[in-house]
Design a protein around this motif. Sequence first.
Motif, mmCIF file in Angstrom:
data_model
loop_
_atom_site.group_PDB
_atom_site.id
_atom_site.type_symbol
_atom_site.label_atom_id
_atom_site.label_comp_id
_atom_site.label_asym_id
_atom_site.label_seq_id
_atom_site.Cartn_x
_atom_site.Cartn_y
_atom_site.Cartn_z
ATOM 1 N N MET A 84 22.769 -49.765 -3.887
ATOM 2 C CA MET A 84 21.337 -49.944 -3.611
ATOM 3 C C MET A 84 20.659 -50.805 -4.679
ATOM 4 N N SER A 85 21.143 -50.776 -5.929
ATOM 5 C CA SER A 85 20.541 -51.643 -6.952
ATOM 6 C C SER A 85 20.870 -53.112 -6.681
ATOM 7 N N HIS A 86 22.061 -53.361 -6.124
ATOM 8 C CA HIS A 86 22.402 -54.729 -5.717
ATOM 9 C C HIS A 86 21.549 -55.172 -4.520
ATOM 10 N N TYR A 87 21.338 -54.267 -3.554
ATOM 11 C CA TYR A 87 20.483 -54.607 -2.414
ATOM 12 C C TYR A 87 19.069 -54.941 -2.906
ATOM 13 N N ALA A 88 18.582 -54.132 -3.848
ATOM 14 C CA ALA A 88 17.238 -54.359 -4.391
ATOM 15 C C ALA A 88 17.160 -55.706 -5.097
ATOM 16 N N LEU B 274 15.073 -57.025 -14.038
ATOM 17 C CA LEU B 274 14.452 -55.734 -14.353
ATOM 18 C C LEU B 274 14.582 -54.778 -13.168
ATOM 19 N N VAL B 275 14.305 -55.268 -11.962
ATOM 20 C CA VAL B 275 14.439 -54.433 -10.766
ATOM 21 C C VAL B 275 15.884 -53.955 -10.627
ATOM 22 N N PHE B 276 16.823 -54.871 -10.791
ATOM 23 C CA PHE B 276 18.248 -54.540 -10.661
ATOM 24 C C PHE B 276 18.660 -53.450 -11.647
ATOM 25 N N LEU C 24 5.316 -53.020 -5.924
ATOM 26 C CA LEU C 24 6.288 -53.839 -5.189
ATOM 27 C C LEU C 24 7.720 -53.351 -5.415
ATOM 28 N N ALA C 25 8.059 -53.007 -6.652
ATOM 29 C CA ALA C 25 9.429 -52.551 -6.931
ATOM 30 C C ALA C 25 9.740 -51.284 -6.150
ATOM 31 N N GLY C 26 8.757 -50.384 -6.041
ATOM 32 C CA GLY C 26 8.953 -49.161 -5.266
ATOM 33 C C GLY C 26 9.168 -49.456 -3.793
ATOM 34 N N ARG C 27 8.448 -50.442 -3.254
ATOM 35 C CA ARG C 27 8.591 -50.819 -1.842
ATOM 36 C C ARG C 27 9.964 -51.452 -1.577
ATOM 37 N N ILE C 28 10.439 -52.238 -2.531
ATOM 38 C CA ILE C 28 11.768 -52.857 -2.395
ATOM 39 C C ILE C 28 12.858 -51.782 -2.421
ATOM 40 N N VAL C 29 12.783 -50.905 -3.415
ATOM 41 C CA VAL C 29 13.809 -49.871 -3.568
ATOM 42 C C VAL C 29 13.790 -48.912 -2.386
ATOM 43 N N ALA C 30 12.620 -48.674 -1.786
ATOM 44 C CA ALA C 30 12.547 -47.800 -0.608
ATOM 45 C C ALA C 30 13.482 -48.301 0.494
ATOM 46 N N ILE C 31 13.459 -49.613 0.752
ATOM 47 C CA ILE C 31 14.316 -50.187 1.805
ATOM 48 C C ILE C 31 15.780 -50.130 1.383
ATOM 49 N N ALA C 32 16.066 -50.539 0.144
ATOM 50 C CA ALA C 32 17.448 -50.549 -0.349
ATOM 51 C C ALA C 32 18.047 -49.148 -0.313
#
Length: 346
Positions: A174-178, A194-196, A277-285
Amino acid sequence: MGELVEKATLLVVDDTPENIEVLSGVLRSCYRVKAALNGEKALRIAAMEPRPDMILLDVMMPGMDGYEVCRRLKADPITAHIPVIFVTAKATVEDELEGLQLGAVDYITKPISPPIVELRVRTQLALYDQQRELERMVQVRTEQLVQTRLEIIRRLGRAAEFKDNETGLHVIRMSHYARLMAEALNISAQWTELVFNAAPMHDIGKIGIPDHVLLKPGKLDDEEWLVMRRHPVMGAEIIGDHDSELMSLSKEISLTHHEKWDGSGYPHGLRGEQIPLAGRIVAIADVFDALTSERPYKKAWSVEKAVEIIEKDAGTHFDPSLVPVFLKTLPEALEIKARYGESSHG
């Protein structure tokens, strides 16, 4: 035979050719010497690769004087680190002080004494070499500390995941997807990394959830669901408050990755762009990987079915502008899924 030590390069700047010849004669046997007859040419040579290791700079020159050349050298990040020695007939204490305040490392008065010039150049080059070596060592050590911190964060994320996923590979996938999604948004390479690196900490709060809830093979009852919903806040408390961008983003992701676009998520019922935004990205991943992975309470869904759910939930669960971004990155995400699949790492 011993190794050949490459000669240091010196740039001599003086508007009088005879003065350049005198200094070059003193220094040529030990150093590679370049010359410039005016400030403009000196600045051009100093900025060219390979840059000089030191600049010997006259003060009184027509047009741009030595002080102005020094100011410009020190104002440009490309040349700011090059040590400057003023070589000049201006010999008052005030002149010397002005030169040193501009960032020069030494001040030699004309007429020059060859042994003094040789000694001071050698001393300042040795100090410069020592400074560069110290900076290199600090950089290496800093990189080691950063890598150690990243590894600890990844391991903590995997430790939390081990409780309900024996391989801990969910956090890797999921960190790679993010990262793929963050990269596609083209905000900045630094933010993408940072997101990764923060994403693996998203479920660290699971450490605080009792096993009888976390590992329950069936559906959670209302009371158990309330317990489960506490893990984002627990995660934020475990991470705590830090000046570090990485730790701050880890906390933000932990706290917000279960919020939903329509405000029906938890723990705070944030809505739309109130969710970082990071929370929204990680939600999908996170959801994509959860849907396509086997868990104690469910079988793995097909990629097609998972994508259908994510598309259907655009605008309710997920940021509708991010779902197309996720779909665009899906071919690469499937490569990640295959590379870090549970069966291949069992």
